[in-house]
Scaffold this active site. Structure first.
Site, PDB file in Angstrom:
ATOM      1  N   GLU A   1     -22.293   0.845  20.300  1.00  0.00           N
ATOM      2  CA  GLU A   1     -21.287   0.739  21.147  1.00  0.00           C
ATOM      3  C   GLU A   1     -21.172   2.003  21.902  1.00  0.00           C
ATOM      4  O   GLU A   1     -20.809   2.100  23.060  1.00  0.00           O
ATOM      5  CB  GLU A   1     -19.738   0.520  20.483  1.00  0.00           C
ATOM      6  CG  GLU A   1     -19.609  -0.680  19.871  1.00  0.00           C
ATOM      7  CD  GLU A   1     -19.432  -1.918  20.796  1.00  0.00           C
ATOM      8  OE1 GLU A   1     -18.674  -1.557  21.662  1.00  0.00           O
ATOM      9  OE2 GLU A   1     -19.910  -2.855  20.594  1.00  0.00           O
TER      10      GLU A   1
ATOM     11  N   SER B   1      26.523 -29.288 -20.728  1.00  0.00           N
ATOM     12  CA  SER B   1      26.940 -28.553 -22.055  1.00  0.00           C
ATOM     13  C   SER B   1      26.619 -27.202 -22.098  1.00  0.00           C
ATOM     14  O   SER B   1      27.088 -26.312 -23.022  1.00  0.00           O
ATOM     15  CB  SER B   1      26.808 -29.297 -23.158  1.00  0.00           C
ATOM     16  OG  SER B   1      27.601 -30.812 -23.266  1.00  0.00           O
TER      17      SER B   1
END
Length: 848
Positions: free
Chosen positions: A124, A490
């Site tokens: 690069e 319950s």
């Protein structure tokens, strides 16, 4: 000149000599300027040209100011915080998940291997260490390339240094224009004046997009090679270095030859730059690419419901995206420590699944997971549906065609296989679960239509250790452990009994298990409650017996005598829910969640002290600073350098006393009887101190169990998402309690064997289990149905001793109860024959 001075007899030069000196020193230039001045005055064309030039300079200056005034400040990079995923850890500190839409891992410059840096510079920007942000030679080449491509639609390449790419990626953006390029150059020059070369490279190597949703070299190394950057070989770093040019191309199989050619060019550049030996480069060129298949990050399976609940809470607190704040879930880089116990979570997931499959049994396949209308794009639609399953070797696929009970199935990876066991109701386009039965052949599998949820919590802290909200979170994200509002049946009764105990009753108090009716008003008459299965009463019994056997008639009588307004206040205090003072709510007619019920039971197990239910212990920002914690108590004197001679610091108690400690212990002690001889007797052979309560709602539409030990409390329910009957045989003790039992068996060592500890003031008294009278001289036995047991009493509430008269009264009451029960049965039969309307409990959404 010297001769002239001598001849005149003076050291001062003559006047003409001064003129000559001035002319020799500056007259030439003055003359020129004088000539230009005369020409400018005399020639109009020259004056016009100068005006134009001046105006041009002013315009250029204005354009430059306008062009550069709004450019981003390079100093921002000094405080730049890149978007980072949130990492989630379990209770043991291990990473269990990452909330990420992109792969990102931040490293420091010193963490990057030198060959990796050299490879990127070779590919690069080989003059990076010497230029000032702009490479003039490279820029000239880019201009030529741009000019050659004008009008072709092609995009010019090259000319950008690494510093310019940092400017583009972070500060400016990727717009393709000459203007952007100019801005990029200006900002690059500024960056070079603010950051060191090493800092610029660190930003670049952490931020550069490299394909496969990877940003930065570490994320790319994991995505393409399954390695960290310090493990990469020379040919692998060279491959990563080619990706900035075409990140979505070089990683694909069809471009492998192109990728190898480009990689080898980078290796050649490294040799040319003196950053690799020729021998090493040639050896690297001989290597294949060695890319691993594209795959998602893998984390421990089975945590989906828990992880999603953590995500939901974090988004509520910090936001989802970067614009929502610096600590957002998908950009803030948070580190989150949760209470997730993966061993417990696996057990809960497997236990609930096993229970759902047991109930499903041989029931027929009912419906598909989803449906695809356009089979031309079936693979794409299957992927987008995001339906997965993590159970054995099952897979989710789409039925492509069928003939009778056979056909073909397609999977998200594009593979197509033969399919058998295709249900009659299945159609092409249906998404189904399938499992391999032979090479290249799959069979349709039935995912249980019934569902449910389960939670395990630590009573001493409120931390949720495990959570399962259905069969598989990949099929359905709806978390029934947290989000499903169901009638608890319950399982709510212990809090009715706790209210009675708080207002003067004891576990030995005799309560009539008999007809209980409520006047409904003129024209409606009385409506009467029933015990489970429509059974009538059985006489007077202790509160303990009523809770162990889950007697509805005793429960509503206790609620009525204590006051339903007090009962629903207890429900609200422990966090179950807010209800109106109707007696049916004493039997669990109101709606709540598994999570809230487990948290309420945790208060019982913790002697009435309740901690808020939590899934997150603490949250750290990207820099490690704790920004939130569940336990926010402070102890300012705990870290003193030296002891100051004062008493040791004590941290304030965190929990809230929601139930009297003595009352909570009495309820737990009674609920231990539910396990040893009551409706949850299936858990008795676990042989550990355990309390709990089953629940079965009217229909029955849901079955429940909630209970545990002093170390952990868990709760589970099972039912259809759209409530309908589970069948007459369905009860909490038969279906829900075995699920809980399997979880305990799989994690037995975690549950502890210590008995529940009674708080100060509780007295343990020997009583007759049937009458509730105090017994002297007889020790309780180990038989679950022993006549004499230990019972817990608050001070000065112990019953009197048992006498022969008590035995006579007990037998008399039993006989009267039997006669009354027969009468009630005859009345019930007559009412049924006459088509009597539903009783009060059913009208109120009543439950068993």
């Amino acid at each position: 000149m010297t001769d002239e001075i001598i001849e005149n007899g003076s050291e001062q030069p003559p006047e003409d000599a001064h003129y000559r000196i001035r002319r020799g020193a500056g007259g030439r230039f003055a003359g020129r300027f004088s000539g230009l001045g005369r020409a400018w005055r005399e020639r109009k064309g020259l004056r016009r040209l100068s005006y134009v030039a001046g105006a041009g300079l002013v315009v250029l200056g204005g354009l430059w100011v306008g062009f550069t005034h709004d450019l981003p400040d390079a100093n921002k990079l000094l405080e730049y915080q890149p978007p980072l995923p949130t990492m989630v850890r379990g209770i043991d500190g291990e990473i269990v998940y990452s909330y990420a839409r992109e792969r990102r891992v931040q490293l420091r410059y010193v963490d990057f291997p030198r060959p990796l840096v050299d490879a990127f510079l070779s590919a690069e920007d080989k003059t990076f260490w010497t230029h000032g942000g702009v490479d003039v030679t490279g820029l000239a080449g880019a201009v030529v390339d741009y000019a050659s491509k004008l009008g072709t639609g092609g995009r010019a390449r090259g000319g950008s240094t690494i510093t310019q790419q940092v400017a583009k990626n972070i500060l400016i953006g990727d717009e393709y224009s000459v203007t952007r390029k100019l801005k990029e150059m200006v900002v690059a020059r500024r960056i070079e004046g603010v950051l060191t070369k090493q800092q610029i490279l660190e930003l670049y190597l952490n931020e550069i997009p490299l394909g496969r949703q990877s940003f930065g070299v570490q994320a790319a190394a994991r995505a393409y090679f399954g390695k960290d950057v310090d493990q990469l070989q020379l040919h692998e770093v060279a491959f990563l270095a080619i990706l900035p040019k075409a990140p979505e191309r070089y990683g694909r199989k069809q471009y492998e030859g192109m990728a190898i050619e480009r990689r080898n060019w980078v290796l050649g550049q490294m040799v040319e730059n003196g950053w690799a030996s020729r021998a090493d480069a040639e050896a690297a060129k001989s290597q294949p690419l060695g890319l691993i298949p594209r795959r998602a990050e893998t984390y421990p399976t089975g945590n989906g419901y828990f992880i999603e609940e953590v995500r939901r809470r974090l988004i509520d607190q910090y936001g989802e995206k970067a614009e929502d704040g610096p600590n957002s879930v998908y950009a803030g880089g948070l580190w989150v420590r949760t209470s997730l116990d993966t061993q417990m979570q696996d057990a809960v997931r497997d236990g609930l699944r096993a229970g759902l499959l047991r109930y499903q049994g041989n029931r027929a396949w009912a419906h598909p997971i989803a449906h695809i209308n356009d089979l031309d794009s079936w693979q794409t639609q299957l992927i987008v549906s995001n339906k997965t399953i993590d159970y054995k070797d099952w897979r989710i696929g789409v039925i492509l065609d069928r003939s009778g009970s056979t056909g073909r199935i397609g999977f998200s990876d594009g593979n197509i296989a033969a399919l058998t066991n295709v249900p009659d109701l299945a159609k092409t386009g249906d998404l189904v679960a399938a499992a391999p039965v032979s090479s290249g052949t799959y069979a349709v599998r039935t995912i249980p239509e019934v569902s449910g949820g389960m939670v395990i919590e630590q009573p001493a802290t409120g931390r949720v250790m495990a959570m399962q909200g259905g069969f598989d979170s990949g099929l359905d994200a709806f978390n029934r452990a947290i989000q499903a509002e169901r009638q608890p049946g319950s399982t709510i009764k212990p809090f009715v009994y706790a209210t009675g105990l708080q207002y003067g009753m004891t576990p030995a108090t005799q309560v009539l298990d008999g007809t209980f009716c409520v006047y409904q008003g003129a024209g409606l008459g009385d409506k009467c409650f029933r015990n489970f299965g429509g059974a009538g009463g059985s006489g007077s019994h202790t509160m303990r017996w009523g809770l162990e056997q889950s007697r509805n008639l005793m429960t509503v009588r206790i609620a009525n005598d204590t006051g339903m307004s007090r009962v629903v206040k207890t429900f609200k205090t422990v966090g179950i829910g807010e209800y109106k003072p109707y007696l049916s709510f004493a039997l669990g007619a109101g709606e709540t969640t598994v999570s809230r019920m487990v948290n309420a039971y945790s208060a019982l197990a913790n002697n009435g002290v309740q901690f808020g239910s939590s899934v997150v212990d603490y949250v750290q920002d990207r820099n490690g600073k704790v920004i939130w914690k569940a336990d926010n108590r402070r102890c300012d004197t705990c870290n003193m350098a030296e002891w100051d001679g004062k008493p040791m610091p004590r941290i304030d108690r965190k929990g809230k006393q929601v139930i009297d400690a003595g009352t909570a212990y009495q309820v737990v002690h009674m609920l231990e009887g539910v396990v040893t001889r009551g409706t949850a007797v299936t858990l008795r052979d676990l042989n550990m101190p355990m309390f709990g309560k089953t629940g079965t709602t009217n229909g029955p539409t849901d079955v429940w169990f909630v209970g545990g030990t002093q170390d952990y409390v868990g709760g589970v329910y099972l039912g259809y998402d759209s409530p309908r009957s589970l069948g007459g045989y369905a009860q909490g003790g038969r279906i829900a309690a075995p699920i809980f039992k399997q979880v305990v068996q799989a994690t037995r060592a975690r549950w502890g064997v210590q008995p529940f500890v009674a708080p100060a003031g509780i007295r343990m008294v020997r009583i007759d289990r049937v009458t509730g009278k105090q017994v002297m001289g007889v020790e309780p036995g180990n038989d679950p149905k022993a006549a004499v047991i230990w019972e817990a009493f608050k001070p000065d509430t112990e019953p009197r001793q048992y006498t022969p008269e008590d035995e006579f009264a007990r037998r008399r009451d039993a006989l009267v109860s039997e006669i009354r029960g027969a009468q009630e049965a005859r009345q019930a039969s007559a009412a049924a024959a006459g088509g009597e309307a539903q009783d009060f409990a059913e009208q109120q959404g009543g439950v068993y």
